[in-house]
Scaffold this active site. Structure first.
Site, mmCIF file in Angstrom:
data_model
loop_
_atom_site.group_PDB
_atom_site.id
_atom_site.type_symbol
_atom_site.label_atom_id
_atom_site.label_comp_id
_atom_site.label_asym_id
_atom_site.label_seq_id
_atom_site.Cartn_x
_atom_site.Cartn_y
_atom_site.Cartn_z
ATOM 1 N N ARG A 67 0.825 -1.082 -0.051
ATOM 2 C CA ARG A 67 0.065 -0.161 0.039
ATOM 3 C C ARG A 67 0.889 1.422 -0.092
ATOM 4 N NH1 ARG A 67 -2.171 -3.730 3.910
ATOM 5 N NH2 ARG A 67 -4.397 -4.223 3.535
ATOM 6 N N LYS A 122 -2.101 -2.375 7.876
ATOM 7 C CA LYS A 122 -3.358 -1.954 8.774
ATOM 8 C C LYS A 122 -3.061 -2.602 10.125
ATOM 9 C CE LYS A 122 -6.297 -0.772 4.813
ATOM 10 N NZ LYS A 122 -7.539 -0.975 4.173
ATOM 11 N N HIS A 154 -3.583 2.970 -6.119
ATOM 12 C CA HIS A 154 -4.080 1.841 -5.614
ATOM 13 C C HIS A 154 -4.384 0.731 -6.811
ATOM 14 C CE1 HIS A 154 -6.571 -0.045 -2.715
ATOM 15 N NE2 HIS A 154 -7.321 -0.317 -3.369
ATOM 16 N N ARG A 209 -1.599 -1.615 -7.442
ATOM 17 C CA ARG A 209 -1.674 -2.642 -6.405
ATOM 18 C C ARG A 209 -2.608 -3.714 -6.952
ATOM 19 N NH1 ARG A 209 -1.550 -4.096 -0.843
ATOM 20 N NH2 ARG A 209 -3.726 -4.517 0.237
ATOM 21 N N HIS A 250 -4.583 -8.898 3.394
ATOM 22 C CA HIS A 250 -5.994 -8.762 3.871
ATOM 23 C C HIS A 250 -6.100 -9.594 4.792
ATOM 24 C CE1 HIS A 250 -7.126 -7.668 -0.704
ATOM 25 N NE2 HIS A 250 -6.681 -6.601 -0.188
ATOM 26 N N TYR A 254 -10.514 -10.447 -7.074
ATOM 27 C CA TYR A 254 -9.675 -10.682 -8.312
ATOM 28 C C TYR A 254 -9.890 -11.940 -9.170
ATOM 29 C CZ TYR A 254 -7.206 -6.834 -5.748
ATOM 30 O OH TYR A 254 -6.698 -5.929 -5.015
#
Length: 245
Positions: A99, A123, A190, A193, A216, A225
């Protein structure tokens, strides 16, 4: 209740609003009527039985391999002042899928040149290990040599020697998009990515590995995806040399 349903139909059929826009309006109405009910202006919330429309699935936009290669070559090809640094940034994004804030906060002690692995803190400060390969390894090492003696652990720094912020990274990205003639296609950092994840999937990497590489926590975030891959498969099966008369 009937008026509310008519209003929703009006937004959909007459106004042509997308589901996400209608969802926001429904939530606003529910919140408004909840307030009126809590203040005892009304006896019940007439919007409580109105259900928001299902969000429309948006397939991720991604760059082709040729476009990514052209973008990575752009810093050196354009004789940019910080060409090697910029090339490393683009390679890092293309070959790790990290990210924006993960790239911006990267430090040299996060990079293990012996094992060719980068420790990324995503995150919630969750750590994940991302393997790196050539030419990123060699370019990063060459860039590291230009930084010696090391006075700042930040991998990517500005002219003033400070950690490079996200805004200049975005500006740099769009500058090279324009140089390659790729501006106007809606590409963003983004979506870069997205390109990483999509190309992995199209080349046989399983969804669970991609989930780990992207960081994730929820597999549903990665499953989008698979829809891209199905579209590609639909095109691939058309190449089957089997025709029935």
């Amino acid at each position: 209740m009937r008026d509310l349903r008519s209003y929703i139909i009006f937004l959909n059929k007459e106004k042509g609003y997308k589901n996400e826009t209608i969802r926001r309006k429904i939530h606003s109405l529910k919140s408004f009527f909840n307030f009126l009910y809590s203040q005892e202006y009304i006896d019940k919330n007439p919007a409580i039985a109105i259900h928001a429309l299902k969000s429309e699935e948006r397939l991720p936009v991604y760059m082709s391999i040729e476009e990514i290669k052209a973008l990575i070559k752009a810093p050196m090809k354009s004789n940019a002042e910080h060409g090697l640094r910029d090339k490393c940034i683009l390679e890092m994004l293309a070959m790790t899928g990290m990210r924006r804030f993960e790239l911006q906060s990267l430090s040299w002690d996060n990079i293990d040149f012996k094992e060719n692995v980068i420790s990324v803190y995503g995150k919630g400060k969750k750590e994940r290990k991302i393997p790196i390969q050539e030419p990123l390894v060699s370019d990063l090492w060459a860039y590291f040599q230009t930084r010696l003696p090391l006075t700042n652990q930040a991998v990517f720094i500005s002219e003033k020697g400070n950690r490079l912020s996200i805004s200049p990274i975005q500006q740099m990205f769009h500058k090279y998009l324009k140089f390659c003639g790729l501006d106007g296609k809606g590409y963003t950092l983004h979506k870069f990515r997205h390109s990483y994840a999509t190309l992995l999937l199209e080349n046989g990497v399983d969804i669970f590995s991609i989930q780990k590489l992207l960081g994730h926590s929820d597999l549903n975030s990665t499953k989008i995806y698979t829809h891209v891959n199905v579209n590609k498969l639909k095109q691939d099966v058309k190449k089957l040399p089997l025709f029935i008369d």
